[in-house]
Scaffold this motif. Structure first.
Motif, PDB file in Angstrom:
ATOM      1  N   TRP A   1       0.807  -1.223   0.000  1.00 43.76           N
ATOM      2  CA  TRP A   1       0.000   0.000   0.000  1.00 43.76           C
ATOM      3  C   TRP A   1       0.842   1.276   0.000  1.00 43.76           C
ATOM      4  CZ3 TRP A   1      -4.306   2.340  -1.052  1.00 43.76           C
ATOM      5  CH2 TRP A   1      -4.593   3.584  -0.481  1.00 43.76           C
ATOM      6  N   GLU A   2       1.869   1.336   0.804  1.00 45.67           N
ATOM      7  CA  GLU A   2       2.574   2.605   1.004  1.00 45.67           C
ATOM      8  C   GLU A   2       3.195   3.182  -0.272  1.00 45.67           C
ATOM      9  OE1 GLU A   2       5.193   1.978   4.272  1.00 45.67           O
ATOM     10  OE2 GLU A   2       3.534   1.813   5.737  1.00 45.67           O
ATOM     11  N   PRO A   3       3.690   2.377  -1.219  1.00 45.29           N
ATOM     12  CA  PRO A   3       4.171   2.969  -2.474  1.00 45.29           C
ATOM     13  C   PRO A   3       3.081   3.699  -3.264  1.00 45.29           C
ATOM     14  CG  PRO A   3       5.147   0.822  -2.175  1.00 45.29           C
ATOM     15  CD  PRO A   3       4.102   0.966  -1.108  1.00 45.29           C
ATOM     16  N   PHE A   4       1.809   3.370  -3.026  1.00 45.33           N
ATOM     17  CA  PHE A   4       0.733   4.112  -3.686  1.00 45.33           C
ATOM     18  C   PHE A   4       0.625   5.539  -3.151  1.00 45.33           C
ATOM     19  CE2 PHE A   4      -0.986  -0.215  -4.592  1.00 45.33           C
ATOM     20  CZ  PHE A   4      -1.112  -0.077  -5.972  1.00 45.33           C
ATOM     21  N   LEU A   5       1.318   5.846  -2.077  1.00 45.52           N
ATOM     22  CA  LEU A   5       1.283   7.187  -1.506  1.00 45.52           C
ATOM     23  C   LEU A   5       2.394   8.080  -2.064  1.00 45.52           C
ATOM     24  CD1 LEU A   5       0.674   6.201   2.230  1.00 45.52           C
ATOM     25  CD2 LEU A   5      -1.034   6.671   0.448  1.00 45.52           C
ATOM     26  N   THR A   6       3.203   7.571  -2.989  1.00 47.21           N
ATOM     27  CA  THR A   6       4.335   8.348  -3.515  1.00 47.21           C
ATOM     28  C   THR A   6       3.915   9.416  -4.516  1.00 47.21           C
ATOM     29  OG1 THR A   6       4.723   6.773  -5.322  1.00 47.21           O
ATOM     30  CG2 THR A   6       5.870   6.370  -3.225  1.00 47.21           C
ATOM     31  N   GLY A   7       2.729   9.261  -5.121  1.00 47.55           N
ATOM     32  CA  GLY A   7       2.258  10.254  -6.091  1.00 47.55           C
ATOM     33  C   GLY A   7       2.832  10.129  -7.479  1.00 47.55           C
ATOM     34  N   GLN A   8       3.647   9.089  -7.752  1.00 47.29           N
ATOM     35  CA  GLN A   8       4.315   8.975  -9.043  1.00 47.29           C
ATOM     36  C   GLN A   8       3.670   7.895  -9.899  1.00 47.29           C
ATOM     37  OE1 GLN A   8       6.870  11.289  -9.795  1.00 47.29           O
ATOM     38  NE2 GLN A   8       5.875  12.043  -7.938  1.00 47.29           N
ATOM     39  N   GLY A   9       3.016   8.298 -11.001  1.00 44.00           N
ATOM     40  CA  GLY A   9       2.341   7.347 -11.866  1.00 44.00           C
ATOM     41  C   GLY A   9       0.838   7.433 -11.720  1.00 44.00           C
ATOM     42  N   PRO A  10       0.089   6.716 -12.557  1.00 40.06           N
ATOM     43  CA  PRO A  10      -1.372   6.846 -12.571  1.00 40.06           C
ATOM     44  C   PRO A  10      -2.051   6.522 -11.250  1.00 40.06           C
ATOM     45  CG  PRO A  10      -0.609   5.785 -14.575  1.00 40.06           C
ATOM     46  CD  PRO A  10       0.585   5.875 -13.673  1.00 40.06           C
ATOM     47  N   ALA A  11      -1.815   5.334 -10.707  1.00 38.23           N
ATOM     48  CA  ALA A  11      -2.501   4.959  -9.468  1.00 38.23           C
ATOM     49  C   ALA A  11      -2.066   5.821  -8.275  1.00 38.23           C
ATOM     50  CB  ALA A  11      -2.295   3.472  -9.181  1.00 38.23           C
ATOM     51  N   PRO A  12      -0.770   6.026  -8.036  1.00 40.44           N
ATOM     52  CA  PRO A  12      -0.387   6.908  -6.927  1.00 40.44           C
ATOM     53  C   PRO A  12      -0.847   8.349  -7.126  1.00 40.44           C
ATOM     54  CG  PRO A  12       1.429   5.466  -7.491  1.00 40.44           C
ATOM     55  CD  PRO A  12       0.409   5.309  -8.584  1.00 40.44           C
TER      56      PRO A  12
END
Length: 280
Positions: A216-227
């Motif tokens: 989950w936490e990499p989705f909080l990076t803001g980089q790319g479509p899903a984040p």
């Protein structure tokens, strides 16, 4: 890559945490199996161009495995190019440039490659045509893209959960947005650009998450479509999404996801690779 809707590419280190660890694995497999027009592995001492190089995952594998005479990586994100310069040794060089207007003279490269970038171009066909322009006759043009429709298990689960809590997310789902990430579409692009000996094949690599937080936490990076989508959510909806994804994974763990004794989750990620040769 430039921003497209929620597609943000502005922090190389953050992208490395989100996708870089997996993109390096697929880059190694792709580079190791790449073949020339004679059917032999692309040899040493060639001139390479990596289009949409990002943080240098593919460029680095070219340097490591193919010992190029020269390799230039280009990307529209200055931040990603800066990260690539830091991570990848010579003889690699990097430049900020558009994939649709490559800063390379026609017929000057032996091999043109692109990793995980083709689907983000405003015109994938124009991008392939530009790659054909700069490769020499008999040279190779090759690329790979994630199988967003069915081969990226953690992303598929993410978007399925997002659609349940936020039906408006449907237009951002990579599995819907990127029809080019399928074998028939890739073959049609390469053959439509006049390339010969076109071959399409899957590349599968392992992805191991230490647990739900590691997923989950990499989705909080803001980089790319899903984040990028996650970053735009208000906190309550973001929390609903996190819990929906956690619930899905718990259900999967009871069903078919392989869980190791230490609680880590092992998945298989699939990309599609395509290559062809410039005739003449």
């Amino acid at each position: 890559m430039a921003e497209q809707g929620h597609d943000v590419w502005a922090a190389g280190d953050a992208y490395e945490r989100y996708m870089g660890r997996w993109s390096r694995l697929v880059a190694r497999a792709f580079t190791g199996r790449l073949r020339g027009g004679d059917g032999l592995p692309c040899g040493h001492g060639l001139r390479w161009l990596d289009v949409g190089c990002g943080t240098g995952a593919l460029t680095g594998r070219v340097v490591e495995l193919r010992r190029p005479r020269a390799v230039l990586g280009v990307d529209r994100s200055a931040a990603f190019v800066a990260t690539a310069r830091r991570l990848v040794p010579g003889p690699a060089s990097f430049a900020v440039a558009d994939a649709l207007a490559l800063p390379v003279r026609g017929g000057s490269r032996d091999v043109v490659v692109s990793g995980l970038a083709l689907n983000f171009l405003p015109s994938p066909a124009a991008g392939v045509a530009e790659a054909v322009r700069v490769v020499r006759p008999g040279g190779v043009v090759a690329a790979y893209v994630w199988d967003y429709a069915g081969g990226m298990g953690f992303l598929r689960r993410f978007w399925d959960a997002a659609l349940r809590v936020d039906p408006a997310a449907g237009g951002l789902d990579e599995g819907r947005r990127f029809p080019v990430c399928r074998p028939d579409a890739l073959r049609a692009l390469w053959e439509g650009a006049g390339l010969t000996g076109v071959a399409v094949a899957p590349i599968e690599v392992p992805a191991v998450f230490a647990g739900f937080a590691d997923l989950w936490e990499p989705f909080l990076t803001g980089q790319g479509p899903a984040p990028g989508y996650v970053a735009a959510l208000d906190p309550p909806l973001r929390e609903r999404l996190r819990e929906a994804l956690r619930a899905d994974l718990r259900a999967d763990l009871r069903a078919d996801l392989p869980v190791r004794p230490d609680g880590s989750i092992a998945l298989c990620l699939r990309a599609w690779a395509v290559q062809g040769v410039r005739s003449g």
